[in-house]
Write a protein that holds these residues in place. Structure first.
Motif, mmCIF file in Angstrom:
data_model
loop_
_atom_site.group_PDB
_atom_site.id
_atom_site.type_symbol
_atom_site.label_atom_id
_atom_site.label_comp_id
_atom_site.label_asym_id
_atom_site.label_seq_id
_atom_site.Cartn_x
_atom_site.Cartn_y
_atom_site.Cartn_z
ATOM 1 N N ILE A 54 -2.395 24.083 44.809
ATOM 2 C CA ILE A 54 -1.298 23.536 45.171
ATOM 3 C C ILE A 54 -1.193 22.430 45.622
ATOM 4 O O ILE A 54 0.480 21.805 45.444
ATOM 5 C CB ILE A 54 -1.041 24.895 46.481
ATOM 6 N N LYS A 55 -1.689 21.973 45.711
ATOM 7 C CA LYS A 55 -1.838 20.510 46.297
ATOM 8 C C LYS A 55 -1.690 19.774 45.227
ATOM 9 O O LYS A 55 -1.316 18.561 45.744
ATOM 10 C CB LYS A 55 -3.172 19.502 46.838
ATOM 11 N N GLU A 56 -1.991 19.593 44.093
ATOM 12 C CA GLU A 56 -2.498 18.974 42.630
ATOM 13 C C GLU A 56 -0.454 19.206 42.297
ATOM 14 O O GLU A 56 -0.037 18.001 42.322
ATOM 15 C CB GLU A 56 -2.911 19.943 41.833
ATOM 16 N N ILE A 57 0.064 20.254 42.001
ATOM 17 C CA ILE A 57 0.949 20.952 42.361
ATOM 18 C C ILE A 57 2.244 19.766 42.981
ATOM 19 O O ILE A 57 3.305 19.152 42.716
ATOM 20 C CB ILE A 57 1.816 22.132 42.120
ATOM 21 N N ALA A 58 1.662 20.210 44.179
ATOM 22 C CA ALA A 58 2.615 19.469 44.684
ATOM 23 C C ALA A 58 2.852 17.783 45.522
ATOM 24 O O ALA A 58 4.080 17.264 44.993
ATOM 25 C CB ALA A 58 2.173 19.749 46.854
ATOM 26 N N GLU A 59 1.948 17.552 44.983
ATOM 27 C CA GLU A 59 1.696 15.734 44.913
ATOM 28 C C GLU A 59 2.738 15.633 43.202
ATOM 29 O O GLU A 59 2.895 13.896 43.217
ATOM 30 C CB GLU A 59 -0.002 15.686 44.218
ATOM 31 N N SER A 60 2.001 16.015 42.344
ATOM 32 C CA SER A 60 3.208 15.935 40.652
ATOM 33 C C SER A 60 4.629 16.369 40.951
ATOM 34 O O SER A 60 5.027 15.198 40.104
ATOM 35 C CB SER A 60 2.222 16.760 40.211
ATOM 36 N N THR A 61 4.478 17.037 42.070
ATOM 37 C CA THR A 61 6.533 17.569 41.818
ATOM 38 C C THR A 61 7.154 16.955 42.925
ATOM 39 O O THR A 61 8.687 16.707 42.959
ATOM 40 C CB THR A 61 6.779 18.856 41.670
ATOM 41 N N GLY A 62 6.613 16.598 44.504
ATOM 42 C CA GLY A 62 6.967 16.202 45.014
ATOM 43 C C GLY A 62 7.740 16.867 46.420
ATOM 44 O O GLY A 62 8.322 16.590 46.956
ATOM 45 N N ILE A 63 6.748 18.369 45.402
ATOM 46 C CA ILE A 63 7.479 19.625 46.651
ATOM 47 C C ILE A 63 6.154 19.942 47.582
ATOM 48 O O ILE A 63 5.218 19.969 47.260
ATOM 49 C CB ILE A 63 8.271 20.862 45.217
#
Length: 116
Positions: A54-63
């Motif tokens: 989840i942390k990787e997705i949050a960092e790459s999408t800004g969500i």
């Protein structure tokens, strides 16, 4: 003698009768929304298939991480007002995930090659 077209009924042109569809209104916004919806289960499956946190997705999408966790904890289509579902869909599709089915009819994913 000039013919006046009948509004909402028909038009005559060169001995042909054409229906007048000018009264039909299409709800294109709803059609677009239906195409873009992904479910919480598809989000979880796509993330697991790619091995992303989840942390990787949050960092790459800004969500935000909390938002992503809320999406995954929900059932069906998560409530979203900021275009995050479309952003997630695009992010996963660029990584090779294809969303299949409809939200109410066997939603799933297909794993393919990343888009270049």
């Amino acid at each position: 003698m000039a013919h006046r077209p009948l509004r909402g009924v028909e038009r005559q042109s060169a001995n042909l009768v054409w229906p007048d569809y000018s009264f039909i209104q299409y709800d294109t916004k709803r059609i677009i929304i239906q195409v873009q919806d992904i479910t919480a289960e598809q989000i979880k499956a796509a993330r697991a298939a790619l091995g992303w946190s989840i942390k990787e997705i949050a960092e790459s999408t800004g969500i935000g991480s909390a938002t992503l966790k809320r999406y995954e904890a929900s059932q069906g289509i998560p409530k979203s007002r900021k275009g995050h579902l479309q952003l997630l869909r695009t992010h996963f599709e660029n990584a090779g995930i294809e969303f299949i089915g409809a939200p109410d009819d066997r939603p799933g994913i297909r794993i393919g090659s990343p888009k270049t």
